[in-house]
Design a protein around this motif. Structure first.
Motif, PDB file in Angstrom:
ATOM      1  N   GLU A  94       0.837  -1.183   0.000  1.00 13.55           N
ATOM      2  CA  GLU A  94       0.000   0.000   0.000  1.00 13.55           C
ATOM      3  C   GLU A  94       0.878   1.240   0.000  1.00 13.55           C
ATOM      4  OE1 GLU A  94      -2.384   0.085   3.518  1.00 13.55           O
ATOM      5  OE2 GLU A  94      -0.680  -0.096   4.871  1.00 13.55           O
ATOM      6  N   GLN A 141      -3.028  -3.816  -1.891  1.00  8.86           N
ATOM      7  CA  GLN A 141      -3.097  -5.233  -2.264  1.00  8.86           C
ATOM      8  C   GLN A 141      -2.602  -6.095  -1.117  1.00  8.86           C
ATOM      9  OE1 GLN A 141       0.089  -7.320  -4.474  1.00  8.86           O
ATOM     10  NE2 GLN A 141      -1.366  -7.424  -6.170  1.00  8.86           N
ATOM     11  N   GLU A 178     -15.961 -10.082  -0.408  1.00  6.73           N
ATOM     12  CA  GLU A 178     -15.269  -9.128   0.458  1.00  6.73           C
ATOM     13  C   GLU A 178     -15.079  -9.740   1.842  1.00  6.73           C
ATOM     14  OE1 GLU A 178     -15.590  -4.468   0.840  1.00  6.73           O
ATOM     15  OE2 GLU A 178     -17.060  -5.368   2.206  1.00  6.73           O
ATOM     16  N   TYR A 213     -11.175  -6.011   2.140  1.00 10.36           N
ATOM     17  CA  TYR A 213     -10.595  -6.390   0.856  1.00 10.36           C
ATOM     18  C   TYR A 213     -11.543  -7.323   0.112  1.00 10.36           C
ATOM     19  CZ  TYR A 213      -6.296  -4.564   2.885  1.00 10.36           C
ATOM     20  OH  TYR A 213      -5.368  -3.736   3.462  1.00 10.36           O
ATOM     21  N   ALA A 258      -5.968 -10.071  -3.034  1.00  9.23           N
ATOM     22  CA  ALA A 258      -7.164  -9.253  -2.825  1.00  9.23           C
ATOM     23  C   ALA A 258      -6.804  -7.772  -2.804  1.00  9.23           C
ATOM     24  CB  ALA A 258      -7.852  -9.644  -1.517  1.00  9.23           C
ATOM     25  N   TYR A 259      -7.795  -6.931  -3.090  1.00  5.86           N
ATOM     26  CA  TYR A 259      -7.589  -5.484  -3.131  1.00  5.86           C
ATOM     27  C   TYR A 259      -8.633  -4.791  -2.258  1.00  5.86           C
ATOM     28  CZ  TYR A 259      -4.600  -6.497  -7.121  1.00  5.86           C
ATOM     29  OH  TYR A 259      -3.605  -6.997  -7.929  1.00  5.86           O
ATOM     30  N   ASP A 260      -8.280  -3.624  -1.737  1.00  6.85           N
ATOM     31  CA  ASP A 260      -9.231  -2.907  -0.895  1.00  6.85           C
ATOM     32  C   ASP A 260     -10.289  -2.204  -1.750  1.00  6.85           C
ATOM     33  OD1 ASP A 260      -8.100  -0.517  -1.799  1.00  6.85           O
ATOM     34  OD2 ASP A 260      -7.132  -0.031   0.091  1.00  6.85           O
TER      35      ASP A 260
END
Length: 220
Positions: free
Chosen positions: A55, A72, A88, A106, A124-126
């Motif tokens: 990040e 990420q 999520e 995420y 995963a991504y926020d």
């Protein structure tokens, strides 16, 4: 801003993060509310490099105000039979079974199984990923003129994001925005980054899952 217990700050300052045999044991928790699923403890692989978090307020070589980069996270889990792609989850780490350090929300992007089929490698991504959409319809529906603050708030609502209001108003939120184009397509990330740049700030997703604004402070 998330309030962190001073005792927890001391633990993280004095302990490695995390290592087997730490004086203060740390365990990850991933809670998938939509599935009623919680992945925790030994289900997280503890091999070296099994967990990583990337990040930053600006991923470019040169600093550019206004950037809005998605964080990420990567980790490996075991014995998760549920289909978690696109789901999520809330990620945190418990310390001493007493404190909880929030990492945020995420969404699973990929989760291929390893060859033995027991382990899944999660990327995963926020919630910043929500800005990667076409916003032409939103822009064309606005009634101009309006202030930059109202413009940004409307855009974040369109993204489905809640705004962190703790640092508002921003310096130029009262400036007037006029309609200058009639777009057929308009990239959401470009629009929100332009709005952030006008205020000299950066956009991030905080641990509570809100869109927040990072304001650089003088060193002295």
């Amino acid at each position: 801003m998330i309030n962190i217990d001073p005792a927890l700050k001391t633990i993280y300052k004095n302990d490695r993060f995390p290592q087997a045999g730490d004086a203060h044991p740390k365990d990850f928790i991933a809670a998938f509310a939509g599935l009623g699923l919680t992945v925790a403890g030994d289900q997280f692989a503890d091999d070296k490099g099994a967990f990583s978090l990337s990040e930053g307020i600006c991923m470019d070589t040169d600093i550019k105000f206004g950037k809005c980069n998605a964080a990420q996270v990567k980790f490996t889990v075991a014995d998760v039979a549920d289909s978690i792609a696109g789901q999520e989850f809330y990620l945190a780490q418990t310390v001493d079974d007493t404190y909880e350090m929030p990492f945020g929300y995420y969404t699973v992007d990929t989760c291929p199984k390893q060859d033995d089929l027991r382990f899944k490698d999660i990327t995963a991504y926020d919630r910043m990923k929500k800005i990667n959409v076409d916003v032409a319809a939103w822009y064309n529906s606005l009634t101009f003129p309006l202030t930059l603050g109202v413009f940004r708030a409307s855009l974040l609502t369109y993204f489905g994001l809640t705004q962190d209001t703790s640092v508002l108003p921003l310096p130029n939120d009262s400036m007037i925005v006029e309609k200058t184009i009639q777009p057929g397509e308009l990239a959401g990330q470009e629009v929100i980054e332009a709005a952030e740049e006008l205020n000299g700030v950066f956009g991030v997703i905080n641990p509570a899952g809100q869109f927040s604004h990072v304001i650089l402070k003088p060193l002295y």
